[in-house]
Design a protein around this motif. Structure first.
Motif, mmCIF file in Angstrom:
data_model
loop_
_atom_site.group_PDB
_atom_site.id
_atom_site.type_symbol
_atom_site.label_atom_id
_atom_site.label_comp_id
_atom_site.label_asym_id
_atom_site.label_seq_id
_atom_site.Cartn_x
_atom_site.Cartn_y
_atom_site.Cartn_z
ATOM 1 N N GLY A 41 -73.035 -18.131 12.649
ATOM 2 C CA GLY A 41 -73.359 -17.937 11.236
ATOM 3 C C GLY A 41 -74.805 -17.591 10.996
ATOM 4 N N MET A 42 -75.113 -17.403 9.717
ATOM 5 C CA MET A 42 -76.445 -16.949 9.313
ATOM 6 C C MET A 42 -76.758 -17.509 7.937
ATOM 7 N N GLY A 43 -78.017 -17.888 7.735
ATOM 8 C CA GLY A 43 -78.477 -18.344 6.430
ATOM 9 C C GLY A 43 -79.684 -17.525 5.985
ATOM 10 N N PHE A 44 -79.744 -17.196 4.686
ATOM 11 C CA PHE A 44 -80.699 -16.215 4.193
ATOM 12 C C PHE A 44 -81.145 -16.650 2.784
ATOM 13 N N GLY A 45 -82.373 -17.159 2.658
ATOM 14 C CA GLY A 45 -82.857 -17.656 1.371
ATOM 15 C C GLY A 45 -83.392 -16.551 0.479
ATOM 16 N N ASP A 46 -83.467 -16.843 -0.809
ATOM 17 C CA ASP A 46 -83.890 -15.801 -1.747
ATOM 18 C C ASP A 46 -85.415 -15.701 -1.894
ATOM 19 N N CYS A 47 -86.156 -16.757 -1.515
ATOM 20 C CA CYS A 47 -87.589 -16.792 -1.853
ATOM 21 C C CYS A 47 -88.412 -15.788 -1.056
ATOM 22 N N VAL A 48 -88.276 -15.814 0.260
ATOM 23 C CA VAL A 48 -89.046 -14.888 1.098
ATOM 24 C C VAL A 48 -88.601 -13.453 0.817
ATOM 25 N N LEU A 49 -87.301 -13.275 0.667
ATOM 26 C CA LEU A 49 -86.779 -11.931 0.389
ATOM 27 C C LEU A 49 -87.412 -11.340 -0.858
ATOM 28 N N GLU A 50 -87.489 -12.156 -1.899
ATOM 29 C CA GLU A 50 -88.042 -11.647 -3.149
ATOM 30 C C GLU A 50 -89.498 -11.221 -2.960
ATOM 31 N N ILE A 51 -90.265 -12.018 -2.236
ATOM 32 C CA ILE A 51 -91.665 -11.667 -1.980
ATOM 33 C C ILE A 51 -91.733 -10.322 -1.256
ATOM 34 N N LEU A 52 -90.891 -10.176 -0.236
ATOM 35 C CA LEU A 52 -90.913 -8.948 0.561
ATOM 36 C C LEU A 52 -90.503 -7.730 -0.275
ATOM 37 N N LEU A 53 -89.412 -7.863 -1.019
ATOM 38 C CA LEU A 53 -88.939 -6.738 -1.829
ATOM 39 C C LEU A 53 -89.984 -6.346 -2.862
ATOM 40 N N ARG A 54 -90.662 -7.333 -3.414
ATOM 41 C CA ARG A 54 -91.698 -7.050 -4.396
ATOM 42 C C ARG A 54 -92.867 -6.310 -3.737
ATOM 43 N N GLU A 55 -93.276 -6.797 -2.554
ATOM 44 C CA GLU A 55 -94.371 -6.134 -1.821
ATOM 45 C C GLU A 55 -94.049 -4.674 -1.538
ATOM 46 N N LYS A 56 -92.796 -4.413 -1.217
ATOM 47 C CA LYS A 56 -92.399 -3.056 -0.857
ATOM 48 C C LYS A 56 -92.051 -2.204 -2.077
ATOM 49 N N GLY A 57 -92.184 -2.788 -3.270
ATOM 50 C CA GLY A 57 -91.868 -2.042 -4.488
ATOM 51 C C GLY A 57 -90.388 -1.774 -4.675
ATOM 52 N N LEU A 58 -89.547 -2.549 -4.003
ATOM 53 C CA LEU A 58 -88.112 -2.265 -4.048
ATOM 54 C C LEU A 58 -87.399 -2.953 -5.214
ATOM 55 N N LEU A 59 -88.095 -3.870 -5.880
ATOM 56 C CA LEU A 59 -87.447 -4.504 -7.036
ATOM 57 C C LEU A 59 -87.540 -3.594 -8.249
ATOM 58 N N ASP A 60 -88.751 -3.084 -8.511
ATOM 59 C CA ASP A 60 -88.922 -2.191 -9.652
ATOM 60 C C ASP A 60 -88.031 -0.968 -9.514
ATOM 61 N N LYS A 61 -87.861 -0.543 -8.269
ATOM 62 C CA LYS A 61 -87.079 0.654 -8.009
ATOM 63 C C LYS A 61 -85.596 0.433 -8.326
ATOM 64 N N HIS A 62 -85.104 -0.767 -8.028
ATOM 65 C CA HIS A 62 -83.659 -0.989 -8.132
ATOM 66 C C HIS A 62 -83.209 -1.706 -9.402
ATOM 67 N N ILE A 63 -84.129 -2.395 -10.057
ATOM 68 C CA ILE A 63 -83.705 -3.155 -11.233
ATOM 69 C C ILE A 63 -83.992 -2.353 -12.488
ATOM 70 N N LYS A 64 -82.914 -2.002 -13.148
ATOM 71 C CA LYS A 64 -83.044 -1.168 -14.337
ATOM 72 C C LYS A 64 -83.238 -2.030 -15.572
#
Length: 432
Positions: A313-336
RNA sequence: GUGAGUGUAGCUCAGUUGGAUAGAGCAUCGGAUUGUGGUUCCGAGGGUCGCGGGUUCGAAUCCCGUCUCUCACCCCA
């Protein structure tokens, strides 16, 4: 008196909620397309579920309380024990292998820091009831499927893979006792946290044997399966573990995600229950902690009172992911920004009560529709429509009282057309 | 649990060696442009300066405590 929010928790205002939904919706979508079925557990479990395997120290790291019946309960700090409990309960009637996923809300009473909060969401995927290496590969494939879906490439993230089996066989080949293995794992897991010479010193002290220490150091530095195979292929158990890793790597290549793969003997994972291949996903070149991690834990169901059935199995938290996506500009790009299909506007220059009838019909037909409570000033209402990101406005004004016509205004181009209301309504129904 | 840093409007920040009703931009709300939005202009609300204590004639400012947040350690499921 103002009551502050609880330490380590987050308020989800609409903007934050949009981020959370984007992340969780992606996890669910990717899970389903990889053949996993969703399950959920209660948010409370008996405290004993966590003390039994991990000891009393863990109580300090989770939120627990006594209920009115004097039962010791805990807010769940991880999903895997609940999964084991649920699977064990119905083990004989569930078709194997079990491929389940979940996105629980978890709680840990730790001091918050970057990428770690007291309340968070965690994506879990598990395959239970097969020891096939294909399942190990599929867990990683699904994880990478999500990361790519979120817009990350091999330039952004890397899957570091190792094997508990290999590590155990290697350490035993140096005559390290079975009982000392957990202590060794814990120490080796800390390697990335200290400078190379500090680590070497700690290792020397622990083993009080320069020869073995330098062999372990050499092992920990090896960066490819081929090199490991060449230097260690002396022992059947080590050989088996290496062949398993090679097969695992081959499968990931065949699935088209080999470019993310990196063999890294430094991946140990703190958790005692892993038994086979283990992995972590890290951001490339970043200071962030692991984005997610997992591996094979063949003894877990048995440890929780069930049959001897393998699992991965695998576990994947939302906190680090959010930081990374924000750093890469991928949240603004995908969230309308939220949009409206229609905003209905009127100056009340007519008698008939057509306004709310039209709003209601638009909504019943599935169009996202809103209006302003202020009906005096047309320009105010259009301004509100712009702020609310309306695609089209319907203006009901003197054209209606003159000839039962409405104006449909395209807010992007500014173009407007005047059409009879009956025709517009017919068009609505026919468009569905 | 340990250590370091931090705290002034919803947000980002000013605030002189301790001195009078604590300011700005953005955001919010209201108004102007009277048949049409994004621009502009005008105005308003909003702060026991994290909280408590102390020093002082006087504290946002200095001292102590406490809490929050941030970062690291422990731990990491």
């Amino acid at each position: 008196m103002k009551i502050p929010p609880v330490k380590g928790t987050r308020d989800f205002y609409p903007a934050e909620m949009a981020v959370r939904n984007y992340i969780i919706d992606g996890w669910k979508k990717v899970s389903i397309r990889n053949g996993f079925e969703e399950f959920d557990s209660p948010i409370l479990e008996h405290l004993q579920m966590y003390t039994q395997k991990s000891g009393a120290e863990i109580v300090e790291q989770l939120f627990s309380f006594k209920d009115r019946g004097d039962r010791d309960l805990a807010l769940i700090p991880e999903m895997t024990p609940s999964l084991a409990r649920m699977v064990n309960q119905k083990i004989n009637s569930l078709p194997k292998p079990i491929k389940w996923f979940s996105v629980p809300r978890l709680f840990r009473a730790e001091r918050p820091q970057k990428g770690r909060l007291r309340e968070f969401f965690q994506w879990n995927i598990d395959i239970i009831g097969t020891d096939s290496i294909a399942a190990d590969a599929e867990i990683i494939f699904t994880t990478l499927d999500y990361l790519q879906y979120a817009g990350l490439s091999e330039n952004d993230v890397v899957v570091k893979v190792s094997s508990r089996k290999l590590l155990a066989a290697f350490l035993k080949s140096l005559s390290i006792a079975e009982n000392d293995l957990p202590g060794m794992y814990a120490m080796l897991d800390k390697k990335p946290k200290m400078p190379a010479d500090t680590f070497a010193a700690v290792l020397n002290e622990k083993l009080s044997d320069k020869d073995r220490a330098s062999k372990i150091l050499a092992f920990m530095e090896t960066d490819s399966l081929e090199k490991i195979k060449k230097s260690l292929g002396v022992n059947q158990k080590i050989d088996d573990a290496i062949n398993e890793l090679l097969e695992h790597h081959r499968l990931l290549n065949e699935m088209g995600v080999g470019r993310f793969y990196k063999f890294d003997p430094g991946i140990v994972r703190g958790l005692a229950y892993y038994t086979g291949i283990v992995f972590e996903v890290h951001a490339v070149g970043g200071e962030l902690r692991a984005i997610c991690g997992g591996g094979r834990y063949d003894n877990l169901l048995k440890d929780f009172g069930g049959p001897d059935i393998p699992a991965v199995g695998m576990g994947f938290g939302d906190c680090v992911l959010e930081i990374l996506l924000r750093e890469k500009g991928l949240l603004d790009k995908h969230i309308k920004k939220p949009e409206l299909d229609y905003f209905v506007v009127s100056d009340k220059s007519f008698e008939e009560n057509i306004f709310f009838d039209l709003v209601a019909k638009l909504r019943r037909n599935g169009f996202i529709t809103d209006f302003s409570y202020k009906t005096d000033n047309l320009s105010k209402q259009l301004k509100t429509a712009s702020e609310k990101n309306a695609k089209k406005c319907i203006i009901i004004s003197k054209e209606y009282s003159d000839s039962k016509q409405i104006i449909v205004k395209d807010m992007a181009t500014g173009e407007q057309q005047t059409i009879p209301i009956d025709k517009f309504m017919d068009g609505l129904i026919n468009s569905k």
